[in-house]
Scaffold this motif. Sequence first.
Motif, short mmCIF file in Angstrom:
data_model
loop_
_atom_site.label_atom_id
_atom_site.label_comp_id
_atom_site.label_asym_id
_atom_site.label_seq_id
_atom_site.Cartn_x
_atom_site.Cartn_y
_atom_site.Cartn_z
N PRO A 1 0.74 -1.38 0.20
CA PRO A 1 -0.10 -0.03 -0.02
C PRO A 1 0.84 1.29 -0.02
O PRO A 1 1.82 1.46 0.67
N GLY A 2 0.29 2.27 -1.00
CA GLY A 2 1.26 3.52 -0.99
C GLY A 2 2.51 3.38 -2.28
O GLY A 2 2.81 4.53 -2.78
N ASP A 3 2.56 2.27 -2.64
CA ASP A 3 3.50 1.95 -3.74
C ASP A 3 2.86 2.23 -5.21
O ASP A 3 1.76 1.27 -5.29
N THR A 4 3.04 3.37 -5.87
CA THR A 4 2.37 3.55 -7.07
C THR A 4 3.07 2.49 -8.26
O THR A 4 4.19 1.88 -8.23
N ASP A 5 2.27 2.17 -9.11
CA ASP A 5 2.70 1.47 -10.21
C ASP A 5 4.25 2.00 -10.90
O ASP A 5 4.96 1.11 -11.29
N GLU A 6 4.06 3.34 -11.24
CA GLU A 6 5.28 3.99 -11.79
C GLU A 6 6.36 3.70 -10.87
O GLU A 6 7.46 3.46 -11.44
N ALA A 7 6.23 3.99 -9.48
CA ALA A 7 7.14 3.66 -8.77
C ALA A 7 7.92 2.28 -8.47
O ALA A 7 9.13 2.10 -8.47
N VAL A 8 6.88 1.27 -8.59
CA VAL A 8 7.41 -0.01 -8.71
C VAL A 8 8.17 -0.52 -9.99
O VAL A 8 9.14 -0.96 -9.96
N ASP A 9 7.66 0.10 -11.00
CA ASP A 9 8.27 -0.20 -12.31
C ASP A 9 9.82 0.50 -12.49
O ASP A 9 10.72 0.03 -12.79
N ALA A 10 9.80 1.71 -11.76
CA ALA A 10 11.01 2.63 -11.76
C ALA A 10 12.26 1.65 -11.00
O ALA A 10 13.28 1.75 -11.11
N SER A 11 11.77 1.26 -9.89
CA SER A 11 12.33 0.70 -9.03
C SER A 11 13.27 -0.52 -9.42
O SER A 11 14.01 -0.83 -9.31
#
Length: 439
Positions: A33-43
Amino acid sequence: MSEPNNPYNEALAGTLIDRTIREKIVLVAVALPGDTDEAVDASLDEMALLVDTAGADEVARLIQRRDAPDHTWYLGKGKAEELKELCLAVDADTVVFDNELAPAQQFNLEKLLGRTAIDRTAVILDIFGQNAHTMEGKAQVELALLRYRLPRLRRGAKAKLSQQRGGVGARFGSGETKIETDRRRIMKRINKLERELDSLADTRALQRQGRQRSGLASVAIVGYTNAGKSTLLNRLTDSGVLSEDRLFATLDPTTRRLALPGGEPVLLTDTVGFISRLPHGLVESFKGTLEVAARADYLVHVVDASAPDPEGQIAAVHEVLREIAASDVPELLVINKADLAPGVAKEIVADHPGAVALSAVTGEGIDGFLRVLGDRLRSLATVYELVIPYDRGDVLAAAHREGEVVSVNDGETEWTLRARLSDPSAGRLGEFIVDAEGT
């Protein structure tokens, strides 16, 4: 640290593999929760770069969104079975989680998958292991590694970590049977490394005292890994420091003398690159090295304008600076690689008043950067008024050499100067100081 039983040396000797045969890696991320799809992909994209730097190739990736990690496999049971099938389909050698695995989770995953499972911390440790060249660097990496592995031994999770071969996350696994089975030896080695690093820290403190007595301001170059810090140091000082387009190419700090446009010299130090979620064990082990930033008079924070998320990297660096108690040191934000992303560089400068843009490779913007840095450092110094007799030309020369002389007035028997001086310089010239003022 050259004894035959040095685990670091044993590990390196056991992992001299043919790097043309690269491991196949499946990347895994659990979005909470709190992790956006964009942030996960970038990571995960950054994780792929880390894996590539370590000497392996991503062949697939898997993402699961959960309210909380599963305490057994981190993934849910069904997703763990799906991961097993994916590994078989792509013939993966290793699974790398972009999350931090608990020892028991790592053990359970390896048992289920039938192959090595490691996390982000292990990959970063592997890269640091490849790039450690000095005695201190090797000791710091080994200490971080042993601290990372010790709880896994306590929990009974005997790491497989590619016992018969090298590979990502296994740089210190192959050939380390004694470390894995003898907890007392690990504790003994940790204690020895801590003593050696404390001794090196004492030596560094003496060197730092000598530099402080010299009256020279200290400037530390900090920033995200691969932002161009070493390239900037080379551009400014012709130091010949290793500069490569790869993550964590620099682990050991390098200090060089730099003359600013006003003529005043400063000490400029390159530091290890930061990264988001830099493992706490590495921060703790490298605290002696990272204190260069905490003790500096000024920070030059280098940002890669061509990076996918420069603002995110700025935030990550500030987080590490807080962790090493360097967040209160004044900084100059330097947007590097402006030749590659001029539009982005201008936007960042507009969003961060006082920042400067440049290219360490082409030299564009270097003169402006040096002028701003000189102005910033001078603004920190105290302005002193000195009265120097005409027969003490040596003192006049010292004032010019150690500080910035603002004005000189000739009297009947003496010079009256206003000069910006550091505290050590002011101490040496104290008998001639008659007044002081802030700026």
